[in-house]
Motif scaffolding. Structure first.
Motif, mmCIF file in Angstrom:
data_model
loop_
_atom_site.group_PDB
_atom_site.id
_atom_site.type_symbol
_atom_site.label_atom_id
_atom_site.label_comp_id
_atom_site.label_asym_id
_atom_site.label_seq_id
_atom_site.Cartn_x
_atom_site.Cartn_y
_atom_site.Cartn_z
ATOM 1 N N LYS A 173 21.356 55.615 54.806
ATOM 2 C CA LYS A 173 21.515 55.741 53.371
ATOM 3 C C LYS A 173 21.537 54.360 52.712
ATOM 4 O O LYS A 173 21.757 53.349 53.388
ATOM 5 C CB LYS A 173 22.809 56.495 53.052
ATOM 6 C CG LYS A 173 22.880 57.892 53.642
ATOM 7 C CD LYS A 173 24.225 58.527 53.342
ATOM 8 C CE LYS A 173 24.324 59.917 53.966
ATOM 9 N NZ LYS A 173 25.657 60.538 53.735
ATOM 10 N N ARG A 174 21.352 54.359 51.392
ATOM 11 C CA ARG A 174 21.357 53.102 50.640
ATOM 12 C C ARG A 174 22.626 52.301 50.907
ATOM 13 O O ARG A 174 22.596 51.092 51.057
ATOM 14 C CB ARG A 174 21.222 53.405 49.152
ATOM 15 C CG ARG A 174 21.221 52.171 48.275
ATOM 16 C CD ARG A 174 21.242 52.542 46.812
ATOM 17 N NE ARG A 174 21.308 51.357 45.962
ATOM 18 C CZ ARG A 174 20.285 50.857 45.314
ATOM 19 N NH1 ARG A 174 19.115 51.445 45.388
ATOM 20 N NH2 ARG A 174 20.414 49.772 44.563
ATOM 21 N N GLU A 175 23.750 53.014 50.954
ATOM 22 C CA GLU A 175 25.024 52.311 51.147
ATOM 23 C C GLU A 175 25.197 51.781 52.569
ATOM 24 O O GLU A 175 26.169 51.069 52.859
ATOM 25 C CB GLU A 175 26.201 53.218 50.779
ATOM 26 C CG GLU A 175 26.216 54.544 51.486
ATOM 27 C CD GLU A 175 25.543 55.652 50.671
ATOM 28 O OE1 GLU A 175 24.612 55.344 49.892
ATOM 29 O OE2 GLU A 175 25.959 56.816 50.829
ATOM 30 N N LEU A 210 26.492 38.970 52.223
ATOM 31 C CA LEU A 210 25.578 39.907 52.862
ATOM 32 C C LEU A 210 26.109 41.337 52.764
ATOM 33 O O LEU A 210 25.750 42.195 53.571
ATOM 34 C CB LEU A 210 25.365 39.516 54.332
ATOM 35 C CG LEU A 210 24.664 38.168 54.558
ATOM 36 C CD1 LEU A 210 24.541 37.875 56.044
ATOM 37 C CD2 LEU A 210 23.298 38.141 53.904
ATOM 38 N N ARG A 211 26.954 41.577 51.810
ATOM 39 C CA ARG A 211 27.556 42.901 51.621
ATOM 40 C C ARG A 211 26.829 43.611 50.488
ATOM 41 O O ARG A 211 27.031 43.269 49.324
ATOM 42 C CB ARG A 211 29.041 42.756 51.314
ATOM 43 C CG ARG A 211 29.836 42.008 52.390
ATOM 44 C CD ARG A 211 31.209 41.625 51.854
ATOM 45 N NE ARG A 211 31.112 40.738 50.705
ATOM 46 C CZ ARG A 211 32.089 40.523 49.828
ATOM 47 N NH1 ARG A 211 33.252 41.135 49.989
ATOM 48 N NH2 ARG A 211 31.928 39.695 48.829
ATOM 49 N N PRO A 212 26.033 44.613 50.807
ATOM 50 C CA PRO A 212 25.235 45.259 49.764
ATOM 51 C C PRO A 212 26.049 45.964 48.697
ATOM 52 O O PRO A 212 25.547 46.164 47.587
ATOM 53 C CB PRO A 212 24.376 46.254 50.556
ATOM 54 C CG PRO A 212 25.124 46.488 51.826
ATOM 55 C CD PRO A 212 25.807 45.194 52.142
ATOM 56 N N LEU A 213 27.283 46.299 48.989
ATOM 57 C CA LEU A 213 28.106 47.033 48.030
ATOM 58 C C LEU A 213 29.170 46.154 47.383
ATOM 59 O O LEU A 213 30.106 46.661 46.770
ATOM 60 C CB LEU A 213 28.777 48.224 48.737
ATOM 61 C CG LEU A 213 27.841 49.223 49.409
ATOM 62 C CD1 LEU A 213 28.642 50.331 50.060
ATOM 63 C CD2 LEU A 213 26.840 49.781 48.417
ATOM 64 N N SER A 214 29.009 44.862 47.475
ATOM 65 C CA SER A 214 30.028 43.942 46.965
ATOM 66 C C SER A 214 30.061 43.865 45.460
ATOM 67 O O SER A 214 31.032 43.367 44.891
ATOM 68 C CB SER A 214 29.788 42.536 47.524
ATOM 69 O OG SER A 214 28.574 42.011 47.006
ATOM 70 N N GLY A 215 28.990 44.342 44.815
ATOM 71 C CA GLY A 215 28.919 44.209 43.367
ATOM 72 C C GLY A 215 28.318 42.896 42.924
ATOM 73 O O GLY A 215 28.202 42.624 41.725
#
Length: 127
Positions: free
Chosen positions: A43-45, A107-112
């Motif tokens: 998934k994207r997340e 490198l955290r895709p959900l970090s904002g």
């Protein structure tokens, strides 16, 4: 403002690819650019950050699993960020995305941290 990836394709194990991320509408040198990948069925997340090029001092940052095989760099014109991938493995198969980030070494895709993402480029490693 946009970032556009290209350079993906079908490659045999052990081969190499160079992916490009072309930035437009902003000064890419003012931002960090990170590469992520999303494996099949993920998934994207669940995207995995693989490499980051910092905006300030040109430093680079990699996730441990790709160190020694992936190299991120910025082109001389400044608006392109490359991801050189060597010694490709079947587990590298994924859609690769680049994204613009305000903060470096992230490198955290959900970090904002990432406000613009490209549409992705498919990398398939198979014999």
């Amino acid at each position: 403002v946009q970032v556009v990836e290209s350079g993906g394709g079908l490659v045999q194990p052990g081969g190499s690819l160079r992916l490009s991320c072309v930035a437009s509408g902003f000064r890419s040198g003012d931002f960090a650019i990170s590469w992520f990948r999303q494996g099949p069925g993920k998934k994207r997340e669940e995207r995995e950050g693989v490499a980051c090029s910092s905006s300030s001092d040109g430093s680079t940052h990699y996730t441990d699993s790709v160190k020694g095989r992936f190299t991120i760099s910025r082109g001389n014109a400044g608006n392109t960020v490359y991801l050189q991938i060597d010694s490709l493995k079947p587990e590298d198969t994924a859609v690769y995305y680049c994204a613009r980030g305000k903060y470096n070494s992230d490198l955290r895709p959900l970090s904002g941290n990432f406000d613009y993402w490209g549409q992705g480029t498919q990398v398939t490693v198979s014999s």
